[in-house]
Design a protein around this motif. Structure first.
Motif, PDB file in Angstrom:
ATOM      1  N   THR A 115      40.654  44.670  -3.686  1.00  0.00           N
ATOM      2  CA  THR A 115      40.522  44.059  -5.010  1.00  0.00           C
ATOM      3  C   THR A 115      39.267  44.518  -5.739  1.00  0.00           C
ATOM      4  OG1 THR A 115      39.355  42.107  -4.159  1.00  0.00           O
ATOM      5  CG2 THR A 115      41.771  42.018  -4.208  1.00  0.00           C
ATOM      6  N   HIS A 116      38.539  45.471  -5.168  1.00  0.00           N
ATOM      7  CA  HIS A 116      37.335  46.016  -5.791  1.00  0.00           C
ATOM      8  C   HIS A 116      37.432  47.543  -5.804  1.00  0.00           C
ATOM      9  CE1 HIS A 116      36.103  42.016  -4.496  1.00  0.00           C
ATOM     10  NE2 HIS A 116      35.062  42.093  -5.284  1.00  0.00           N
ATOM     11  N   ARG A 120      32.155  49.737  -6.511  1.00  0.00           N
ATOM     12  CA  ARG A 120      31.685  48.362  -6.531  1.00  0.00           C
ATOM     13  C   ARG A 120      31.520  47.825  -5.105  1.00  0.00           C
ATOM     14  NH1 ARG A 120      28.299  45.077  -8.764  1.00  0.00           N
ATOM     15  NH2 ARG A 120      29.007  42.942  -8.961  1.00  0.00           N
ATOM     16  N   THR A 200      37.688  35.069 -14.701  1.00  0.00           N
ATOM     17  CA  THR A 200      37.770  36.494 -15.012  1.00  0.00           C
ATOM     18  C   THR A 200      39.105  37.049 -14.540  1.00  0.00           C
ATOM     19  OG1 THR A 200      35.375  36.656 -14.742  1.00  0.00           O
ATOM     20  CG2 THR A 200      36.619  38.716 -14.713  1.00  0.00           C
ATOM     21  N   GLN A 202      40.856  39.630 -12.772  1.00  0.00           N
ATOM     22  CA  GLN A 202      40.588  40.682 -11.799  1.00  0.00           C
ATOM     23  C   GLN A 202      41.467  40.441 -10.572  1.00  0.00           C
ATOM     24  OE1 GLN A 202      36.921  39.995  -9.323  1.00  0.00           O
ATOM     25  NE2 GLN A 202      36.240  38.927 -11.178  1.00  0.00           N
ATOM     26  N   ARG A 204      41.026  39.950  -7.381  1.00  0.00           N
ATOM     27  CA  ARG A 204      40.667  38.923  -6.392  1.00  0.00           C
ATOM     28  C   ARG A 204      41.207  37.546  -6.767  1.00  0.00           C
ATOM     29  NH1 ARG A 204      35.907  35.730  -5.819  1.00  0.00           N
ATOM     30  NH2 ARG A 204      34.858  36.903  -7.472  1.00  0.00           N
ATOM     31  N   ARG A 232      38.289  40.096 -19.395  1.00  0.00           N
ATOM     32  CA  ARG A 232      38.740  41.143 -18.488  1.00  0.00           C
ATOM     33  C   ARG A 232      37.663  41.483 -17.465  1.00  0.00           C
ATOM     34  NH1 ARG A 232      41.445  45.789 -22.354  1.00  0.00           N
ATOM     35  NH2 ARG A 232      43.380  44.690 -22.878  1.00  0.00           N
ATOM     36  N   GLY A 233      38.090  41.692 -16.235  1.00  0.00           N
ATOM     37  CA  GLY A 233      37.228  42.237 -15.201  1.00  0.00           C
ATOM     38  C   GLY A 233      37.715  43.610 -14.801  1.00  0.00           C
ATOM     39  N   TRP A 234      37.204  44.090 -13.662  1.00  0.00           N
ATOM     40  CA  TRP A 234      37.658  45.403 -13.227  1.00  0.00           C
ATOM     41  C   TRP A 234      39.103  45.324 -12.723  1.00  0.00           C
ATOM     42  CZ3 TRP A 234      33.247  43.283 -10.702  1.00  0.00           C
ATOM     43  CH2 TRP A 234      33.518  42.636  -9.509  1.00  0.00           C
ATOM     44  N   SER A 236      41.879  45.130 -14.297  1.00  0.00           N
ATOM     45  CA  SER A 236      42.682  44.078 -14.927  1.00  0.00           C
ATOM     46  C   SER A 236      43.987  44.602 -15.535  1.00  0.00           C
ATOM     47  CB  SER A 236      41.871  43.378 -16.019  1.00  0.00           C
ATOM     48  OG  SER A 236      41.553  44.277 -17.075  1.00  0.00           O
TER      49      SER A 236
END
Length: 369
Positions: A115-116, A120, A200, A202, A204, A232-234, A236
């Motif tokens: 999830t990253h 990151r 957020t 993302q 996760r 939005r996060g990474w 997304s």
């Protein structure tokens, strides 16, 4: 006079979530409860107007730098100023630092690395290892995160203190139902009952499975929408595409960031708050939803059972059918919704920022000797 330096840079953003909200509320509470012989120096990287109102016991130092602010500006400045202790509310201890206490919120990148992004994950891995080594003491926001640091990093449990987060007083059932009606109409949510997620966007947060569960629920004959409120996060983009792929794009509403003032009404108007996150260090939105009297569906994983207790429906976050079944159960059972509402309101009272601040201050004073 005891001098405590605080990294207040997380507070100075226009849209506060997670660690930013923690920093804001904790700084405000520390200023309220600290005795008169304590002086706080708050360090920011611009936007000092975003800080909470503080008393004369606190001074604000704007030490700007476009890049590497923590290591090139915060650390050297605090080290030269020689405080009794430096408090970093989010993860990263500066390379050069005085005696330091740091809050490590979670290690979700270890539990669910997919999830990253790879970059990151590397950043988080290196900063967590460094902070555990460099800090005089570590605060975690749940017993679950403390266990993870012990199990995955061999951290010394005697150097870790757990302080649960609080819940702002703005989160309460709105007294006037017209406020709820106005806010839901503003976001175009007055057509049918809706489920709500806040946070957020993302991977996760497990939102793709929530959207899949909504599709199963609609296919079973339930007339519901899903509201995803958050910036939005990474990674997304796949989440935002998922509803269209399932043919339910008109049932999923991405509102973007929602201002704090609208959140209580948005929560109070929801059929349920759906938060089956894969991993949380605490899960502040769960407490905020309970404080507004909204029934909660959340995960059996990480800190979430610790925070929700018996005041929520707990589901396996990897089981889409279980998420859908919980949604359908809450939709059908008015008595269950009423029970969770009452349990949630009672449980939310267990979490307050003054308690968090007193526990944090006790750690800071102990490490300042």
């Amino acid at each position: 006079m005891i001098v405590i330096d605080i990294d207040a840079s997380r507070v100075t953003v226009a849209q506060r979530t997670g660690t930013e909200r923690y920093s804001y509320e904790l700084i405000a509470a520390l200023d309220r409860i600290a005795p008169s012989d304590i002086h706080f120096r708050l360090y920011v990287n611009g936007r000092r107007d975003q800080l909470p109102p503080v008393s004369e016991r606190a001074t604000i130092h704007d030490i700007r730098l476009p890049r590497l602010w923590t290591h090139l500006r915060l650390g050297p400045t605090s080290w030269r100023a020689r405080p009794h202790v430096l408090f970093v509310p989010a993860h990263v201890v500066p390379l050069l630092h005085p005696p330091t206490v740091v809050t490590i919120h979670d290690v979700g990148y270890r539990a669910f690395p997919e999830t990253h992004t790879a970059r990151r994950r590397l950043e988080l891995e290196l900063t967590t290892r460094w902070s555990l080594r460099a800090a005089r003491h570590v605060i975690t926001i749940s017993h679950a995160t403390k266990r993870d640091l012990i199990n995955w990093y061999g951290a010394d449990p005697n150097r870790i203190t757990v302080t649960h987060l609080g819940c702002s007083s703005i989160f309460a059932p709105p007294a006037d139902p017209r406020v709820v009606a106005a806010v839901t109409a503003h976001y175009g949510l007055d057509q049918r009952p809706y489920l709500l997620y806040i946070g957020t966007v993302q991977p996760r947060k497990n939102l793709s499975r929530v959207i899949d569960a909504l599709a199963l629920t609609i296919a079973a004959g339930y007339d519901l929408d899903l509201v995803i409120a958050g910036k939005r996060g990474w990674l997304s983009e796949p989440i935002e595409r998922r509803a269209g792929e399932l043919g339910i794009a008109n049932r999923v509403h991405f509102t973007g960031f929602v201002a704090d003032a609208d959140l209580p009404a948005l929560l109070a108007g929801a059929l349920a708050f759906v938060f089956p996150s894969l991993y949380e260090g605490f899960g502040m939105p769960v407490v905020e939803a309970m404080a507004c009297g909204t029934p909660v569906i959340t995960s059996t994983s990480s800190s979430l059972p610790e925070i929700a207790g018996d005041a929520a429906l707990l589901v396996d976050p990897l089981d889409t059918n279980a998420i859908a079944a919980a949604i359908m159960r809450l939709s059908d059972d008015q008595d269950l919704r009423a029970t969770l509402r009452q349990r949630g309101l009672a449980r939310a009272h267990l979490f307050n920022w003054e308690t968090c601040a007193r526990q944090t201050l006790a750690v800071l004073l102990q490490q300042s000797r």
